[in-house]
Design an enzyme around this catalytic site. Structure first.
Site, short mmCIF file in Angstrom:
data_model
loop_
_atom_site.label_atom_id
_atom_site.label_comp_id
_atom_site.label_asym_id
_atom_site.label_seq_id
_atom_site.Cartn_x
_atom_site.Cartn_y
_atom_site.Cartn_z
CE LYS A 77 -3.38 -2.86 -0.06
NZ LYS A 77 -4.15 -3.42 1.03
C1 LIG Z 1 -5.09 -4.55 1.51
C2 LIG Z 1 -6.55 -4.47 1.52
C3 LIG Z 1 -7.31 -4.77 2.67
C4 LIG Z 1 -6.76 -5.44 3.88
O1 LIG Z 1 -5.68 -4.86 4.45
P1 LIG Z 1 -4.66 -5.70 5.36
O2 LIG Z 1 -3.85 -4.62 6.00
O3 LIG Z 1 -3.87 -6.57 4.44
O4 LIG Z 1 -5.46 -6.49 6.34
C5 LIG Z 1 -8.69 -4.53 2.63
N1 LIG Z 1 -9.28 -4.06 1.53
C6 LIG Z 1 -8.60 -3.81 0.40
C7 LIG Z 1 -9.34 -3.27 -0.77
C8 LIG Z 1 -7.22 -4.02 0.36
O5 LIG Z 1 -6.56 -3.80 -0.78
#
Ligand SMILES: *Cc1c(COP(=O)(O)O)cnc(C)c1O
Length: 392
Positions: free
Chosen positions: A199
């Site tokens: 991210k």
């Molecule tokens: C990455 C992601 C999540 C979950 O995040 P984590 O930190 O990996 O638990 C939820 N929704 C979307 C759309 C994502 O891309």
């Protein structure tokens, strides 16, 4: 029968040294490492001052009133569902073209995810389909800012207000994006972020819930810490050791060294967003005369955060292009398999093929290309040359 060969994306002799250009990757420099190490030398390594500082920095960056840091983005979504008071029997509308966590968080609370279709050009949830799927049991809508482009919150807010629903933004892809000048974090009742390494900024694992309502923020703080209410009045009355559990909570806390990393990363986010937008503009230009490759549409009311750069290619070419690029050490990916096609969701909720035709069709055509601030110009040129070579 020989096992099919699947190329590894990491060099196992030298762990952490990628042999591929990945689709996404964290940027960590010495200042990040120093910030983490400094925190490790301090007295508190969890539930200490860095957690508040990171929350405050995100509040300032997004313009939201309250921010609660949690263990990961999935925990943030779970906390949002709890704060929205989702209970067994309640329905929550979720776009099907998303990561599993956007729907699973509803199930954690005993609720039923109801899948909505997406616009085939933006892959954002279609507000008209959201409206069609509202029943007397609907309690909330989770919008997902797919690839980093905010959904049409203006319409979604109207729909939510009209039917008395809680609007949640799963903004795991869109930290730093705007819609009509409003920042992500201020566009829905509750907004969730993820700080997974793919991210925009990372804390290793981490997430955050953003909201404008003080009571909701306090509920989420309790949810993060076993449902414990730190009531100082009771403490002075009953004894310093006193605490009370008012509702069921979890251990969804984050450490101070994770938040130190997050704070250090956040300082670089404006430059990284600029680099992501620059890479996207260059891909757009490169593909503008390649008819087989069509980038997603971007709305001119948004300032896109480009977590992903997704293109559509002819369905009959997608699998071959994917294997070709992986073979050439380009770590492309597909985001996502529609959630309503997953065996768990089909078995538990009886959803089946045909429920979201746009998502099912477009899923056959999508591929995510490398998009991260550390992508070098020569790597970018290699990816583009390989794709052009494949199609010509
Ligand atoms: C990455 C992601 C999540 C979950 O995040 P984590 O930190 O990996 O638990 C939820 N929704 C979307 C759309 C994502 O891309």
């Amino acid at each position: 029968m020989p096992k099919p060969q699947i190329k590894p994306t990491l060099n196992t002799d030298k762990p952490n040294v990628p042999i591929m250009i990945p689709y996404a990757r964290q940027s960590i420099d010495e200042s990040d490492i120093e910030a983490v190490v400094d925190t490790l030398r301090g007295a508190l390594i969890t539930t200490g001052p860095l957690v508040d500082r990171f929350e405050n920095a995100i509040r300032e960056f997004t313009g939201t009133k309250h921010a609660v840091a949690v263990a990961n983005g999935t925990a943030a979504l779970h906390a949002a569902m709890s704060a929205a008071n989702i209970q067994p029997g309640d329905e929550v509308i979720v776009p099907t073209l998303t990561f599993l966590a956007s729907a699973n968080c509803v199930v954690y609370q005993g609720g039923t995810p109801v899948f909505a279709d997406v616009d085939p050009d933006t892959l954002l949830v279609d507000p008209a389909d959201v409206e069609r799927k509202i029943t007397s049991k609907t309690k909330a809508v989770i919008a997902v800012d797919y690839a980093g482009q905010p959904c049409d919150y203006k319409r979604l807010r109207d729909v939510a207000a009209q039917h008395g629903l809680v609007l949640v933004a799963d903004a795991a892809h869109s930290l730093g994006a705007d819609l009509d000048g409003g920042h992500v974090g201020t566009l829905a009742n509750l907004t969730t972020l993820s700080f997974h390494p793919v991210k925009h900024i990372t804390t290793g694992e981490g997430g955050m819930v953003l909201c404008d309502d003080e009571t909701t923020a306090q509920t989420i703080r309790r949810f993060r810490h076993h449902g414990i209410d730190a009531d100082h009045h009771l403490r002075s009355e009953k004894g310093q050791w006193h605490y009370q559990m008012t509702e069921l909570g979890y251990n969804y806390r984050v450490t101070d060294f994770q938040c130190a990393l997050g704070l250090s990363q956040l300082k670089k986010l404006p430059n990284w967003l600029q680099r992501r937008r620059e890479i996207a503009a260059r891909y757009d230009e490169e593909f503008s005369n390649l008819p087989q490759v069509s980038p997603l549409k971007t709305n001119d009311r948004v300032n896109h955060a480009y977590h992903l750069y997704v293109v559509r290619v002819p369905a009959e070419d997608r699998k071959r292009l994917f294997s070709f690029l992986r073979e050439k050490d380009v770590g492309v990916n597909v985001h996502y398999i529609p959630v309503h096609l997953q065996p768990f969701h089909q078995k538990r909720f009886g959803c089946s093929e045909g429920l979201c035709p746009n998502a099912e069709r477009v899923y056959q055509t999508i591929i995510s290309l490398p998009m991260f601030p550390g992508l070098r110009d020569d790597e970018f040129a290699r990816v583009v040359a390989l794709i052009k070579g494949f199609f010509t």
